[in-house]
Design a protein around this motif. Structure first.
Motif, short mmCIF file in Angstrom:
data_model
loop_
_atom_site.label_atom_id
_atom_site.label_comp_id
_atom_site.label_asym_id
_atom_site.label_seq_id
_atom_site.Cartn_x
_atom_site.Cartn_y
_atom_site.Cartn_z
N LEU A 156 7.05 -3.04 11.74
CA LEU A 156 7.36 -4.10 10.77
C LEU A 156 6.11 -4.48 9.97
CD1 LEU A 156 9.65 -6.46 12.91
CD2 LEU A 156 10.35 -5.01 10.99
N SER A 157 4.98 -4.56 10.66
CA SER A 157 3.72 -4.91 9.99
C SER A 157 3.34 -3.86 8.96
CB SER A 157 2.60 -5.07 11.02
OG SER A 157 2.90 -6.10 11.94
N ILE A 158 3.45 -2.58 9.33
CA ILE A 158 3.14 -1.49 8.41
C ILE A 158 4.06 -1.55 7.19
CG2 ILE A 158 3.22 1.02 8.10
CD1 ILE A 158 2.31 1.30 10.99
N THR A 159 5.35 -1.84 7.43
CA THR A 159 6.32 -1.91 6.34
C THR A 159 5.94 -3.00 5.33
OG1 THR A 159 8.09 -1.14 7.81
CG2 THR A 159 8.74 -2.23 5.77
N ILE A 160 5.54 -4.16 5.84
CA ILE A 160 5.17 -5.26 4.94
C ILE A 160 3.88 -4.94 4.19
CG2 ILE A 160 4.57 -7.71 4.81
CD1 ILE A 160 6.29 -8.16 7.29
N ILE A 161 2.92 -4.31 4.87
CA ILE A 161 1.67 -3.90 4.20
C ILE A 161 1.96 -2.90 3.10
CG2 ILE A 161 -0.51 -2.66 4.51
CD1 ILE A 161 -0.67 -3.90 7.32
N LEU A 162 2.80 -1.90 3.39
CA LEU A 162 3.17 -0.90 2.38
C LEU A 162 3.90 -1.54 1.21
CD1 LEU A 162 4.29 2.14 4.58
CD2 LEU A 162 2.21 1.91 3.22
N LEU A 163 4.72 -2.56 1.50
CA LEU A 163 5.42 -3.27 0.43
C LEU A 163 4.40 -3.92 -0.51
CD1 LEU A 163 7.93 -4.45 -0.93
CD2 LEU A 163 7.87 -6.33 0.75
N GLY A 164 3.38 -4.57 0.07
CA GLY A 164 2.33 -5.17 -0.76
C GLY A 164 1.62 -4.14 -1.60
N TYR A 165 1.34 -2.98 -1.01
CA TYR A 165 0.66 -1.89 -1.74
C TYR A 165 1.55 -1.36 -2.88
CZ TYR A 165 -1.88 2.46 -2.60
OH TYR A 165 -2.58 3.48 -3.19
N LEU A 166 2.84 -1.19 -2.61
CA LEU A 166 3.76 -0.69 -3.64
C LEU A 166 3.93 -1.70 -4.76
CD1 LEU A 166 6.54 0.98 -1.43
CD2 LEU A 166 4.89 2.13 -2.93
N LEU A 167 3.95 -2.98 -4.42
CA LEU A 167 4.03 -4.01 -5.46
C LEU A 167 2.84 -3.94 -6.40
CD1 LEU A 167 5.29 -7.08 -3.37
CD2 LEU A 167 6.57 -5.84 -5.13
N LYS A 168 1.67 -3.63 -5.84
CA LYS A 168 0.47 -3.49 -6.67
C LYS A 168 0.54 -2.22 -7.50
CE LYS A 168 -3.41 -2.01 -4.98
NZ LYS A 168 -4.72 -1.86 -4.29
N ARG A 169 0.94 -1.10 -6.89
CA ARG A 169 0.97 0.18 -7.58
C ARG A 169 2.00 0.20 -8.71
NH1 ARG A 169 -3.11 3.48 -7.46
NH2 ARG A 169 -1.70 5.24 -7.79
N THR A 170 3.08 -0.55 -8.54
CA THR A 170 4.12 -0.61 -9.58
C THR A 170 3.86 -1.73 -10.58
OG1 THR A 170 5.49 -1.97 -8.10
CG2 THR A 170 5.90 0.42 -8.11
N HIS A 171 2.72 -2.43 -10.42
CA HIS A 171 2.28 -3.48 -11.33
C HIS A 171 3.20 -4.70 -11.33
CE1 HIS A 171 -0.69 -0.66 -12.80
NE2 HIS A 171 0.26 0.22 -13.07
N LEU A 172 4.05 -4.82 -10.32
CA LEU A 172 4.83 -6.03 -10.18
C LEU A 172 3.94 -7.19 -9.72
CD1 LEU A 172 8.07 -4.63 -8.51
CD2 LEU A 172 7.79 -5.41 -10.87
N VAL A 173 2.89 -6.83 -8.99
CA VAL A 173 1.87 -7.79 -8.57
C VAL A 173 0.51 -7.17 -8.86
CG1 VAL A 173 0.83 -9.00 -6.60
CG2 VAL A 173 3.32 -8.78 -6.74
N LYS A 174 -0.40 -7.95 -9.42
CA LYS A 174 -1.74 -7.46 -9.70
C LYS A 174 -2.67 -7.80 -8.54
CE LYS A 174 -1.22 -8.12 -14.69
NZ LYS A 174 -1.74 -8.82 -15.90
N GLU A 175 -3.73 -6.99 -8.40
CA GLU A 175 -4.69 -7.25 -7.33
C GLU A 175 -5.31 -8.63 -7.49
OE1 GLU A 175 -8.75 -5.17 -5.69
OE2 GLU A 175 -6.98 -3.90 -5.95
N ALA A 176 -5.46 -9.06 -8.75
CA ALA A 176 -6.01 -10.41 -9.00
C ALA A 176 -5.10 -11.50 -8.44
CB ALA A 176 -6.22 -10.61 -10.50
N ASP A 177 -3.80 -11.22 -8.33
CA ASP A 177 -2.87 -12.19 -7.75
C ASP A 177 -3.16 -12.41 -6.28
OD1 ASP A 177 -1.57 -12.36 -10.20
OD2 ASP A 177 -0.15 -10.76 -9.69
N GLY A 178 -3.80 -11.42 -5.66
CA GLY A 178 -4.14 -11.54 -4.25
C GLY A 178 -5.08 -12.70 -3.98
N GLU A 179 -5.90 -13.06 -4.96
CA GLU A 179 -6.82 -14.18 -4.77
C GLU A 179 -6.05 -15.48 -4.56
OE1 GLU A 179 -9.65 -14.36 -7.93
OE2 GLU A 179 -10.25 -12.26 -7.75
N ALA A 180 -4.97 -15.66 -5.31
CA ALA A 180 -4.16 -16.87 -5.16
C ALA A 180 -3.46 -16.88 -3.79
CB ALA A 180 -3.13 -16.96 -6.28
#
Length: 303
Positions: free
Chosen positions: A10-34
């Motif tokens: 489950l943890s790996i799945t959520i981490i991969l989801l975060g990575y995919l959100l960044k790679r597909t530009h739905l979320v930017k790495e700068a959003d990670g600061e917030a």
């Protein structure tokens, strides 16, 4: 499938989801600061409040505080010896990444899934000592080797240390527990609701920050850093497994705690003192992957 294997998947799945959100530009790495600010200043303090509200203090928990502090100091001494002949900025880059442990962002979501709030109690006490390393010693190292880019006075260090919301929350709950005082039930209940967001947000954040670009000339330096950090951690974990006479969560906390990754706070320090941010970020991400694999193997063996 056993519960701890399921938790890791489950943890790996959520981490991969975060990575995919960044790679597909739905979320930017700068959003990670917030997201990081929300985790460190809101959800993680709430986890600490809920965890320590039901803690019955005993001497073993105090030992975890001292071990967290002592382990960080020992790591610093070894790192100083290993990188003593490097240029000041190279020395500062890797010395600030060896001592601390990523407990709040990395270990908490895994521990919560494996052992619930009882496990968080033990890791929280280890993190009290570790917090002085992460927000004190590491900051001092980064500033000292920055070549005049930052200040190193005691007032600045103490101000930064005690502006850390998680650390202040740890200290307040620790003191309240010792003097046997409890927070109002409405406050604990509110913190409990908010704390449930800590695990998914933390794991998403790890995925958003995943990045593994590196220059060829940094490969040897990164290899030395990783061998130093995990050489100490794995050795300490093995020694604890065979020689620490206390079983249960106290022992598991030490075995897993010693192989945790570099704290994410080194990235803001790299930005603040003009270190190579990509190098520091890559090193930090590598430790996340290595620690994840090591902890999965370790928990399979000891549980």
């Amino acid at each position: 499938m056993s519960s701890f294997h399921l938790q890791f998947l489950l943890s790996i799945t959520i981490i991969l989801l975060g990575y995919l959100l960044k790679r597909t530009h739905l979320v930017k790495e700068a959003d990670g600061e917030a997201i990081a600010r929300i985790v460190f200043n809101v959800t993680l303090p709430c986890v600490i409040i809920v965890t320590f509200s039901g803690v019955e203090f005993d001497l073993r928990l105090l030992w975890l505080v001292l071990i967290g502090l002592g382990f960080g100091l020992f790591n610093w001494l070894v790192a100083f010896f290993v990188f003593r002949h490097k240029a000041p900025r190279t020395k500062g880059t890797f010395m600030m990444m060896v001592p601390g442990l990523n407990i709040g962002l990395f270990a908490y979501p895994l521990v919560e899934g494996l052992w619930g709030f009882e496990g968080l109690k033990y890791f929280g006490m280890l993190d009290v000592g570790n917090a002085f390393i992460v927000f004190g010693l590491t900051f001092l190292i980064a500033a000292y080797y920055a070549g005049g880019k930052g200040t190193v006075d005691i007032r600045t260090i103490f101000t930064r240390v005690f502006r850390s919301v998680p650390l202040v929350t740890y200290l307040i709950m620790f003191i309240l527990n010792i003097i046997n005082l409890s927070l109002p039930e409405i406050l604990v209940d509110t913190a409990s609701v908010i704390s449930s967001a800590n695990m998914p947000l933390s794991l998403l954040l790890l995925g958003i920050y995943l990045n593994f670009s590196m220059k060829r000339e940094h490969v040897l330096q990164l290899s030395t850093f990783l061998l130093t950090k995990y050489g100490i951690g794995i050795t300490a974990s093995i020694l604890c497994y065979f020689f620490v006479p206390i079983d249960g969560l106290f022992l598991y906390t030490l075995i897993i705690g010693f192989i945790l990754p570099t704290p994410t706070s080194v990235v803001p320090y790299a930005v603040m003192f003009k270190y190579d941010k990509k190098l520091v970020g890559t090193a930090s991400n590598l430790t996340i992957l290595i620690s994840f694999v090591l902890i999965w193997i370790t928990t399979t063996f000891i549980l």
